[in-house]
Design an enzyme around this catalytic site. Structure first.
Site, PDB file in Angstrom:
ATOM      1  N   HIS C  65       6.544  -4.416  -4.587  1.00  0.00           N
ATOM      2  CA  HIS C  65       6.342  -5.658  -3.837  1.00  0.00           C
ATOM      3  C   HIS C  65       6.045  -5.316  -2.375  1.00  0.00           C
ATOM      4  CE1 HIS C  65       6.963  -9.655  -2.139  1.00  0.00           C
ATOM      5  NE2 HIS C  65       7.873  -9.157  -1.346  1.00  0.00           N
ATOM      6  N   ASP C  94     -24.567  -6.059  11.979  1.00  0.00           N
ATOM      7  CA  ASP C  94     -23.636  -5.437  11.026  1.00  0.00           C
ATOM      8  C   ASP C  94     -22.699  -4.560  11.842  1.00  0.00           C
ATOM      9  OD1 ASP C  94     -22.366  -4.315   8.675  1.00  0.00           O
ATOM     10  OD2 ASP C  94     -24.209  -4.699   7.572  1.00  0.00           O
ATOM     11  N   TRP C 138       9.686   0.879  -0.310  1.00  0.00           N
ATOM     12  CA  TRP C 138       8.350   0.999   0.264  1.00  0.00           C
ATOM     13  C   TRP C 138       8.327   2.023   1.381  1.00  0.00           C
ATOM     14  CZ3 TRP C 138       5.882   0.284   4.963  1.00  0.00           C
ATOM     15  CH2 TRP C 138       6.646  -0.278   5.997  1.00  0.00           C
ATOM     16  N   SER C 168      -8.971   5.113   3.619  1.00  0.00           N
ATOM     17  CA  SER C 168      -9.700   3.859   3.768  1.00  0.00           C
ATOM     18  C   SER C 168      -9.476   3.236   5.137  1.00  0.00           C
ATOM     19  CB  SER C 168      -9.231   2.891   2.668  1.00  0.00           C
ATOM     20  OG  SER C 168      -9.712   1.599   2.905  1.00  0.00           O
ATOM     21  N   SER C 169      -8.192   3.156   5.529  1.00  0.00           N
ATOM     22  CA  SER C 169      -7.872   2.512   6.807  1.00  0.00           C
ATOM     23  C   SER C 169      -8.424   3.291   7.985  1.00  0.00           C
ATOM     24  CB  SER C 169      -6.355   2.371   6.959  1.00  0.00           C
ATOM     25  OG  SER C 169      -5.838   1.522   5.975  1.00  0.00           O
ATOM     26  N   HIS C 252       6.360   1.701  12.735  1.00  0.00           N
ATOM     27  CA  HIS C 252       6.447   0.628  13.687  1.00  0.00           C
ATOM     28  C   HIS C 252       5.076   0.160  14.177  1.00  0.00           C
ATOM     29  CE1 HIS C 252       8.584  -2.454  15.558  1.00  0.00           C
ATOM     30  NE2 HIS C 252       7.586  -2.391  16.414  1.00  0.00           N
ATOM     31  N   GLU C 254       2.631   0.205  12.486  1.00  0.00           N
ATOM     32  CA  GLU C 254       2.112  -0.504  11.315  1.00  0.00           C
ATOM     33  C   GLU C 254       2.461  -1.986  11.349  1.00  0.00           C
ATOM     34  OE1 GLU C 254       0.130  -0.101   8.946  1.00  0.00           O
ATOM     35  OE2 GLU C 254       0.691  -1.526   7.383  1.00  0.00           O
ATOM     36  N   TYR C 256       2.754  -3.807  13.915  1.00  0.00           N
ATOM     37  CA  TYR C 256       1.858  -4.451  14.867  1.00  0.00           C
ATOM     38  C   TYR C 256       0.442  -4.507  14.324  1.00  0.00           C
ATOM     39  CZ  TYR C 256       5.849  -4.560  17.730  1.00  0.00           C
ATOM     40  OH  TYR C 256       7.118  -4.826  18.177  1.00  0.00           O
ATOM     41  N   SER C 267      -5.040 -17.396  17.911  1.00  0.00           N
ATOM     42  CA  SER C 267      -5.657 -17.601  19.224  1.00  0.00           C
ATOM     43  C   SER C 267      -7.065 -18.164  19.129  1.00  0.00           C
ATOM     44  CB  SER C 267      -5.701 -16.277  19.994  1.00  0.00           C
ATOM     45  OG  SER C 267      -4.409 -15.755  20.158  1.00  0.00           O
ATOM     46  N   HIS C 301      14.312   2.261  16.450  1.00  0.00           N
ATOM     47  CA  HIS C 301      15.203   1.122  16.229  1.00  0.00           C
ATOM     48  C   HIS C 301      15.357   0.862  14.728  1.00  0.00           C
ATOM     49  CE1 HIS C 301      11.527  -1.813  16.655  1.00  0.00           C
ATOM     50  NE2 HIS C 301      11.714  -1.535  15.386  1.00  0.00           N
ATOM     51  N   HIS C 302      14.576   1.554  13.912  1.00  0.00           N
ATOM     52  CA  HIS C 302      14.779   1.488  12.471  1.00  0.00           C
ATOM     53  C   HIS C 302      15.852   2.482  12.033  1.00  0.00           C
ATOM     54  CE1 HIS C 302      11.105  -0.930  11.843  1.00  0.00           C
ATOM     55  NE2 HIS C 302      10.641  -0.244  12.847  1.00  0.00           N
ATOM     56  N   THR C 327       5.159 -10.481  23.693  1.00  0.00           N
ATOM     57  CA  THR C 327       5.074 -11.385  22.552  1.00  0.00           C
ATOM     58  C   THR C 327       5.434 -12.801  22.975  1.00  0.00           C
ATOM     59  OG1 THR C 327       5.905  -9.510  21.288  1.00  0.00           O
ATOM     60  CG2 THR C 327       5.719 -11.595  20.144  1.00  0.00           C
ATOM     61  N   LYS C 330       2.683 -14.496  24.855  1.00  0.00           N
ATOM     62  CA  LYS C 330       1.647 -15.082  23.995  1.00  0.00           C
ATOM     63  C   LYS C 330       2.085 -16.438  23.460  1.00  0.00           C
ATOM     64  CE  LYS C 330      -0.889 -11.244  22.114  1.00  0.00           C
ATOM     65  NZ  LYS C 330      -1.877 -11.225  21.059  1.00  0.00           N
ATOM     66  N   ARG C 449      20.517  -4.693   0.833  1.00  0.00           N
ATOM     67  CA  ARG C 449      19.173  -4.710   0.279  1.00  0.00           C
ATOM     68  C   ARG C 449      19.124  -3.819  -0.950  1.00  0.00           C
ATOM     69  NH1 ARG C 449      15.049  -3.260   5.098  1.00  0.00           N
ATOM     70  NH2 ARG C 449      13.530  -3.631   3.444  1.00  0.00           N
TER      71      ARG C 449
END
Lengths: 103, 187, 602
Positions: C65, C94, C138, C168-169, C252, C254, C256, C267, C301-302, C327, C330, C449
């Site tokens: 998941h 293009d 994950w 790919s990314s 981290h 990731e 963002y 926006s 922080h993880h 943040t 915004k 979890r």
């Protein structure tokens, strides 16, 4: 039209001079390694010498000095990030023993 | 082609790629440094690293970078003869470097350092192996360009392709400069 | 829509619009798969001591998941919009490297298929069960992921699948950076770029710097699992913490990567449906850039519970609290955009406003995580699951839905039903809050979890039931959306060039655009080219037909061919057949050579 800070490319003479300096610097590096008298300053000296070699190849052989400043940003940004991350990781793994205190 | 920043798109993409590779090698080098001195069993770096031999390898790669810029200069001025010579020379030095790596790895294995032996083995082989894989790709790239030159299809119009392959090659050299210092010289 | 028809034209396409649609449909399909996995999880947790699935299957469900939603749904759905919309917004025909763009898509598809093949691959590995999907979470913490503790092929599928997806990314990252910087129409200065394109640019820089780190982490894991290395094994002097650092150095940025595109969409949508320019455009852009930079400074922080020490904990706590500032800036700018505007309550706007509300909640729980003492109670409990889903579902997915309702007409030439859209929105909104709000309490009451069941005396049974009901409500809402998508194919109202009165260039051309996008590349002289402002009149739209025929490159087989080599290569370690590695590399190299030497068209 390619944007260059000065027109033209370094001539062969410049390339050869850079090559000569690179060889000399390498000899110095190996010298510092082998000569016991230099071992006190081994790490900073080697880091400095290799940094100069790095810079010479990037600035002259990779043409970064003469090319658009933007390429310097495209390379320099991530490069700086890699260095900062490396230093941070070293602190995190080794600082544990000095900065962590009694716990 | 007109572009918003007046820069060639392929060159821009390649510098972005090189920036990305800094993080790749940075992570590998960080791991090497983090685990330095943490191996539970030997052989340890001072037991096994051969500085004279590796100095020659380093010199080899530095000279290959010189050949590379000479190759680019030849292509830019339309000198097909010297383009072929310098490109082939660069590739040869690259192959020589790889030969040196193979020799080094096999002698280390004989002396008891494998990927499974200890942390030094893991980090050393994966770091220098990744670098070697990059050199291999570079050699293939250079040989491809050399063949194009042999076919007479590598003129000033193709200078950018050669320049970009040069960027790759010099970057691989520069990574080696860092590895030589941090792995071999600073033990 | 783009002229050529038939399967071949889709397989060989290099048109960013087609690739965008391919990303959309593929990613949406994976979104449904990930949603199904979620429903099974929630069915299992609806009651204490549930028996819907076994513990092993449960582990596979939550792992897949998370992995599916992040890498196969959310990122590619954002990519669908990068692909379709960014070239239009900058006035280009293009992307910079169309074949590389196609390559990115095919690699994504193959990676996603490989990863999900694990659901059925058990018999091939003599596993004694059908499903051998990844089951170590994950974020695959070492050393649970080592061969010793995860002997089966599950984790192998995970690491190989992710490596492929990384390619790919990365390729797309380089492509879009160059596209946005180098292919802008005349007059399209950087500070005139639409905010979605700006956020896309920042996101791509995060991609190209963060993905190499997880690549290295996965390489180490691969070497441990296949070649007997010891990168994460304490008995060799190594530490599992190395995995955590490398993973979160990627992980981290990731998050963002996941949220910035959605913020970009919001926006765009808010100004259009307030008939007011984005408030503080410059500040919003700079905040996005700042979030990108600062996102690199918070990763540990993880890891507040691993014993980093008081100094490291304090540093990362401070940087994490600081990142809330841009943040928050915004959010204030978005609210100020709506304030005093002429509001049209389209479904897109509902999702955009919903984003703001849900992201505030998710951001607040995030700020509570920033305090290490508080986090020690929250970490590894459902409180974190609540945070994740408020920011990723209430944030990213709401933003993506806003983008879908907003840009669907442009991409397909048909308007989605607003009536069904409102139903979709409200069911989703209620469903998500029912599903995820209780999780704050469930977590603080002590439910960890990644456990397949819980005891009745934990006191979280009714809250879990409420959460499950909410999840199924989301399922129903998504069905409504699928119905909406399906119906508009034949019954949707045809969309004009500009159904919403948009300010940016994509609304200047037909819906869907002709294959060449702009009949004449526009010259841009403002940030809101199609609006009349106190400074300028609206620009005239490009003419209906180009003055001279526009050459558009044809397709190529070589991107999908080269892409095919990667899963073949990945099969080698999975099946222990070395020759597959050679075959895979050979296919990729052959594909690249043919691609490189493909003759330029006359």
């Amino acid at each position: 039209m390619p944007e260059t800070r000065e027109h033209g490319h370094p001539n062969v003479g410049t390339y050869l001079r850079v090559a000569a300096i690179l060889v000399i610097l390498t000899v110095l590096e190996v010298g510092v390694f082998y000569v016991p008298a230099f071992h006190v300053v081994l790490v900073p000296t080697l880091l400095a010498l290799s940094a100069v070699k790095f810079a010479l190849v990037v600035l002259f052989y990779m043409h970064l000095k003469m090319d658009s400043r933007f390429f310097s940003f495209l390379f320099g940004g991530p490069f700086l990030l890699a260095v900062v991350v490396l230093v941070a990781l070293l602190f995190l793994f080794f600082g544990q023993f000095t900065l962590r205190g009694a716990g | 082609m007109v572009t918003s920043m007046g820069l060639d798109s392929r060159k821009m993409a390649f510098w972005a790629f090189i920036g990305s590779e800094c993080l790749l090698f940075g992570s590998l080098i960080s791991t090497y440094l983090i685990y330095k001195g943490k191996s539970v069993v030997g052989p340890y770096p001072h037991d096994i690293l051969n500085i004279p031999f590796t100095s020659v390898s380093t010199f080899d790669l530095l000279m290959s970078s010189l050949m590379m810029v000479l190759a680019l200069a030849a292509v830019q001025r339309g000198d097909l003869k010297w383009a072929k010579i310098w490109l082939f020379a660069t590739a040869c030095l690259g192959i020589l470097f790889l030969g040196g790596q193979v020799y080094e790895f096999s002698s280390f294995v004989r002396e008891g350092l494998t990927l499974q032996t200890n942390l030094f083995g893991c980090t050393f082989y994966v770091l220098t192996g990744t670098h070697g894989a990059h050199v291999t790709v570079g050699v293939l790239w250079l040989l491809t360009l050399w063949v194009r030159a042999l076919q007479g299809k590598l003129g000033p119009a193709q200078a950018l392709t050669v320049e970009i392959s040069g960027l790759y090659w010099h970057f691989v050299d520069v990574v080696w400069i860092v590895i030589f210092t941090l792995v071999y010289l600073i033990q | 829509m783009t002229g050529s028809r038939g399967l071949r034209s889709w397989l060989t396409t290099t048109d960013h619009k087609r690739i965008g649609l391919l990303y959309f449909y593929t990613a949406f399909a994976f979104f449904l798969v990930g949603g199904l996995e979620a429903l099974l999880i929630r069915a299992q947790l609806a009651q204490p001591n549930g028996h819907v699935v076994s513990a092993e299957t449960y582990n596979q469900l939550f792992t897949m998941h998370g992995t599916t939603m992040i890498f196969l749904a959310l990122m590619p759905l954002s990519a669908a919009f990068f692909n379709y919309i960014v070239p239009l917004q900058i006035g280009a025909r293009d992307v910079a490297f169309p074949r590389l763009n196609a390559f990115s898509y095919w690699v994504f598809l193959f990676g996603g298929l490989l990863l999900n093949a694990s659901w059925f691959a058990g018999p091939l590995f003599h596993a004694g069960r059908l499903n051998v999907a990844p089951d170590a979470g994950w974020f695959g913490y070492a050393n649970l992921t080592e061969r010793q503790y995860s002997p089966g092929p599950n984790v192998d599928f995970w690491l190989l699948g992710l490596q492929i997806l990384g390619v790919s990314s990365l390729a797309a990252g380089f492509n879009f950076i160059v596209t946005i910087l180098n292919l802008r129409a005349p007059g399209m200065k950087m500070m005139r770029l639409p905010p979605f394109t700006w956020m896309t640019l920042v996101t791509q820089f995060l991609v190209i710097t963060a993905f190499p780190v997880i690549t290295v982490a996965l390489v180490f894991l691969m070497f441990d699992r296949f070649f007997g290395a010891h990168f994460y094994l304490p008995q060799a002097g190594a530490t599992p913490l190395l995995w955590q650092h490398l993973f979160w150095l990627f992980g981290h940025p990731e998050v963002y990567i996941l949220i910035l595109p959605a913020m970009g969409i919001v926006s765009e949508v808010l100004p259009t449906f307030s008939r007011k320019p984005l408030f503080g455009y410059t500040v919003v852009v700079y905040s996005g850039v700042l979030i990108g930079f600062m996102g690199w400074g918070v990763w540990s922080h993880h890891m507040f519970s691993v014993g980093l020490g008081p100094i490291a904990d304090s540093v990362f706590s401070a940087t994490t609290m600081l990142i809330a500032v841009p943040t928050g800036v915004k959010i204030f700018n978005w609210i100020a955009t709506l304030w005093g505007g002429t509001i049209r309550g389209t479904t897109a706007l509902h999702f955009a406003v919903g984003f703001i509300a849900m992201f505030i909640i998710g951001g607040l729980s995030g700020v509570t995580h920033a305090s290490p003492p508080a986090d020690l109670q929250q970490t590894d409990t459902y409180y974190v699951v609540a945070h994740i889903h408020y920011v990723l579902f209430g944030g990213t997915i709401f933003g993506l839905f806003a983008g879908m309702y907003y840009w669907w007409p442009k991409m397909t030439g048909r308007l989605l039903s607003e009536a069904l859209g409102k139903v979709h929105f409200w069911l989703t909104f209620i469903g998500m809050n029912l599903a995820f709000f209780p999780m704050h309490l469930i977590g603080l009451l002590g439910m960890p979890r990644r456990i397949y069941t819980y005891a009745p005396d934990l006191g979280v049974s009714s809250l879990n039931l409420v959460s499950t009901i909410g999840a199924f409500l989301i399922g129903v809402a998504t069905l409504v959306f699928v119905v909406n998508l399906w119906r508009t194919r034949s019954r949707g109202a045809p969309a004009p060039n500009d159904p919403w009165g948009g300010a940016t260039l994509e609304w200047a051309i037909p819906s869907p655009p002709p294959v060449y996008n702009f009949s004449v590349i526009p010259t841009v002289s403002s940030r809101l080219p199609r609006w009349k402002t106190e400074h300028h009149d609206p620009m005239p739209d490009p003419p209906a037909a180009p003055p001279a025929p526009v050459h558009v490159p044809g397709g190529s087989w070589w991107p999908p061919a080269a892409a095919l080599g990667l899963p073949v290569l990945a099969l080698a370690p999975l099946t222990h057949h070395v020759w597959l590695a050679f075959l895979g590399v050979a296919i990729t190299i052959y594909g690249i050579y043919r691609w490189a030497f493909e003759p330029l068209e006359a």
